[in-house]
Scaffold this active site. Structure first.
Site, PDB file in Angstrom:
ATOM      1  N   ASN A  14       0.774  -1.148   0.000  1.00 54.96           N
ATOM      2  CA  ASN A  14      -0.003   0.128   0.206  1.00 54.96           C
ATOM      3  C   ASN A  14       0.869   1.186   0.063  1.00 54.96           C
ATOM      4  O   ASN A  14       0.484   2.259  -0.740  1.00 54.96           O
ATOM      5  CB  ASN A  14      -0.898  -0.051   0.996  1.00 54.96           C
ATOM      6  CG  ASN A  14      -2.174  -0.734   0.953  1.00 54.96           C
ATOM      7  OD1 ASN A  14      -2.956  -0.413  -0.082  1.00 54.96           O
ATOM      8  ND2 ASN A  14      -2.483  -1.537   1.697  1.00 54.96           N
ATOM      9  N   HIS A 110      -8.657  -0.976   5.324  1.00 59.29           N
ATOM     10  CA  HIS A 110      -8.950  -2.155   5.839  1.00 59.29           C
ATOM     11  C   HIS A 110      -9.341  -3.209   4.839  1.00 59.29           C
ATOM     12  O   HIS A 110     -10.190  -2.778   3.928  1.00 59.29           O
ATOM     13  CB  HIS A 110     -10.072  -1.993   6.862  1.00 59.29           C
ATOM     14  CG  HIS A 110     -10.559  -3.447   7.625  1.00 59.29           C
ATOM     15  ND1 HIS A 110      -9.807  -3.978   8.447  1.00 59.29           N
ATOM     16  CD2 HIS A 110     -11.741  -4.269   7.304  1.00 59.29           C
ATOM     17  CE1 HIS A 110     -10.367  -5.061   8.921  1.00 59.29           C
ATOM     18  NE2 HIS A 110     -11.409  -5.118   7.975  1.00 59.29           N
ATOM     19  N   GLU A 181      -7.729  -1.902  -2.561  1.00 55.88           N
ATOM     20  CA  GLU A 181      -7.222  -1.136  -1.522  1.00 55.88           C
ATOM     21  C   GLU A 181      -5.970   0.007  -2.259  1.00 55.88           C
ATOM     22  O   GLU A 181      -6.067   1.126  -2.022  1.00 55.88           O
ATOM     23  CB  GLU A 181      -5.936  -1.911  -0.712  1.00 55.88           C
ATOM     24  CG  GLU A 181      -6.636  -2.878   0.199  1.00 55.88           C
ATOM     25  CD  GLU A 181      -6.099  -3.827   1.102  1.00 55.88           C
ATOM     26  OE1 GLU A 181      -4.957  -3.336   1.431  1.00 55.88           O
ATOM     27  OE2 GLU A 181      -6.129  -5.020   1.130  1.00 55.88           O
TER      28      GLU A 181
END
Length: 208
Positions: A14, A110, A181
């Site tokens: 990420n 999340h 994500e």
């Protein structure tokens, strides 16, 4: 210019999505001031170094008590004078005093569609294991502000991802990263950096 700190614990995929988005202009008006890891061996720190971003390790294991760590962690974050703290796979509970100091200035990604498969015990592969055990057909990811609860803060963005026959937790985890994500986390940072996110009646409102 929005100054951000990115907190990581592992590989930093990420983080890489954020770095790439800043460099290619998907995220505008933003600079990454520091990458903070609780794990000195996290590959995320190497990613930061490769892109000329300061990376530091601060771990609860280095302190005699959690209170001492919490104080040191908050002081370290404060020293960089950042506008936003981004939790990108950070497996340390954020201390309440830090949440209070950075109210609506900490975001987390999340790997599920909150309120499903979230809260205490749902992190990493455990989320995807739970999804497959329950047999749901659609999962996804959520970016939300962090409050005193676990995955309970105002939701900024969500993106759905299909669960496919034969998925393993690892395969599903990768798909959720790639299709959700890595897309909505940069999108949320850019929206915040450009003043398009506000909190109204406890909910995050995003304007285009």
């Amino acid at each position: 210019m929005l100054k951000i700190a990115v907190c990581v614990s592992g590989g930093g995929t990420n983080l890489q999505a954020i770095i790439d988005a800043v460099e290619n202009g998907t995220i505008t008006n933003t600079e990454i001031s520091v990458v903070i890891s609780n794990n000195k061996n996290a590959y995320a720190l190497e990613r930061a170094e490769k892109h000329g971003i300061e990376g530091i390790c601060i771990s609860p294991k280095e302190y005699e008590s959690r209170a001492e760590f919490n104080q040191a962690f908050l002081e370290k974050i404060n020293s960089y004078e950042v506008d936003l703290v981004v939790l990108a796979g950070f497996l340390v509970v954020i201390p309440p005093e830090m949440i209070a100091t950075y109210r609506n200035r900490i975001i987390n990604v999340h790997p599920s569609l909150i309120p499903s498969f979230c809260g205490t015990g749902f992190y990493g592969l455990k989320v995807h294991e739970g999804v497959l055990e329950r047999g749901v057909k659609v999962t996804g990811a959520t970016v939300h502000f962090v409050d005193e609860g676990t995955d309970t803060g105002p939701i900024i963005f969500q993106k759905a991802v299909a669960v496919e026959n034969g998925d393993t937790p690892e395969v599903l985890q990768r798909r959720v990263m790639e299709q959700a994500e890595w897309m909505i986390l940069p999108k949320a940072i850019d929206a915040i950096a450009n003043g398009r996110v506000s909190i109204v009646d406890g909910h995050a409102v995003v304007t285009e």
